[in-house]
Every structure is written in structure tokens, then in C-alpha cells.
Design an enzyme around this catalytic site. Structure first.
Site, short mmCIF file in Angstrom:
data_model
loop_
_atom_site.label_atom_id
_atom_site.label_comp_id
_atom_site.label_asym_id
_atom_site.label_seq_id
_atom_site.Cartn_x
_atom_site.Cartn_y
_atom_site.Cartn_z
N LEU A 47 1.10 -1.11 -0.35
CA LEU A 47 -0.05 -0.21 0.05
C LEU A 47 0.92 1.08 -0.06
CD1 LEU A 47 -2.57 -1.37 2.60
CD2 LEU A 47 -3.21 -1.33 -0.18
N ASP A 91 1.86 -3.76 5.40
CA ASP A 91 1.21 -3.88 4.46
C ASP A 91 1.79 -4.69 3.40
OD1 ASP A 91 3.43 -1.61 4.61
OD2 ASP A 91 2.18 -0.74 2.66
#
Length: 194
Positions: A47, A91
Site C-alpha cells: 500500500l 502492508d
């Protein structure tokens, strides 16, 4: 004690948040696929601006966006065919899929991610198109809304001797794809050098 040891061992191999395999299984899967000498593709997904998101919305919301991302990747890979999805941590995710043509898979992941990621932001932040975070010196910085980057390494027969070489190439591709604003992907298709 035996149950505790089993629990500790499983936590090293499975992400407690997503339930996806961790680094031990990711490495084993990559080694297995290299030994088979069949072409495959490795997608490294993470991300963009996740730290800023966590700073503004808190780690519980951060966990929700990670679970959301995991579900999108798992569903896309499942629909693609015989693939493997792992959670490196935080992430960062990995998907390993057969073959070397995974553009549609990348496009599918990005499309699904971008379609509903807005539900993780306030209306105010959505209207602005960015979030504001105070840095260490107290100065407010603006960060674009969270997006997803996918760095793909195509593993043709004989291109890589080991998983470290795949990781090195992935780092280069990841650097390039992270330079692009918004959700995007980049595919490294360089051929084996003899």
C-alpha cells in the site's frame, strides 16, 4: 506447553491478522517453483502512504485496510487460477501465479482495490483527495489517499538461480512502480542473461 509451542510456531508461519502464509511458506513456495523450472510470476504488492493512513486513522483502521487488501488479492488470485498468496507483514503481500502473463490479474486487483478503498476515509478527506499528517517537527504534510502498488517479476525458466535474485529484481521494480502516483503496476520481463 506443547500447545503453546504449536501456537508460537504457527504464528511464525501464518499472519495472525490475515491468516495468510508468512515468510517461511513464501520462501518455500518460491524455491519449489524455481526447482520445477516452470515459468511463473511473482507479484509484490504493498500500500502507498500506509504509514500516513495509520497515523491519521489509527492502527485498528489500518488493520481493516490490510484485511481488505488481503481479501482482494486472494479473490483475484483464486479467480486467476492456481496461485499462492502470502503476507510478508504489515502492508506487504506476495502472490505467486503460474505463467508469465499476469497483466489482467494486476488490473483486476487495482480495479477492485480502487473501487471500494474510499470506504476507509472520511468524506472530508475524500473531497480533499489527501490526508494531512503532522511530521516530527509539527509541520503538516499532505499525503495522497492510500493506493496499491504491484511490482511483478516474471520468472522464465533458468532466469534466476535462487529467491534472492528474484528479491533483488523485485526491489528495482518496486522502486519504479512506487514513483507513480495512484494505484499502478510494473512488470519486469527482462530475459535471462547467458
Amino acid at each position: 506447553v506443547k500447545n503453546l509451542n504449536r501456537l508460537l510456531a504457527s504464528n511464525r508461519t501464518v499472519s495472525p491478522l490475515t491468516g495468510l502464509p508468512g515468510n517461511v511458506q513464501i520462501h518455500a513456495e518460491l524455491k519449489k517453483r524455481i526447482q520445477r523450472k516452470e515459468p511463473f510470476s511473482v507479484l509484490y504488492l504493498d500500500l502507498d502512504n500506509f504509514k500516513a493512513y495509520n497515523d491519521v486513522y489509527g492502527f485498528l483502521k489500518g488493520d481493516q485496510i490490510i484485511e481488505y487488501t488481503a481479501n482482494i488479492i486472494v479473490n483475484a488470485v483464486h479467480n486467476y487460477g492456481n496461485g499462492f498468496v502470502g503476507h510478508i507483514g504489515g502492508d506487504d503481500f506476495v502472490a505467486i501465479v503460474p505463467g508469465t502473463n499476469c497483466e489482467k490479474l494486476c488490473q483486476n486487483i487495482i480495479s477492485h482495490f480502487d473501487t471500494n478503498v474510499s470506504k476507509f476515509f472520511t468524506q472530508d478527506d475524500l473531497e480533499k483527495g489527501y490526508i494531512e499528517v503532522a511530521n516530527r517537527k509539527g509541520i503538516i504534510e499532505k499525503f495522497p489517499l492510500t493506493s496499491i502498488s504491484i511490482a511483478v517479476v516474471v520468472v522464465d525458466k533458468g532466469r534466476f538461480a535462487n529467491i534472492l535474485e528474484i528479491g533483488d529484481t523485485a526491489a528495482q521494480v518496486k522502486h519504479a512502480v512506487k514513483a507513480v502516483m495512484g494505484s499502478s503496476y510494473a512488470i519486469d520481463r527482462r530475459r535471462h542473461r547467458f
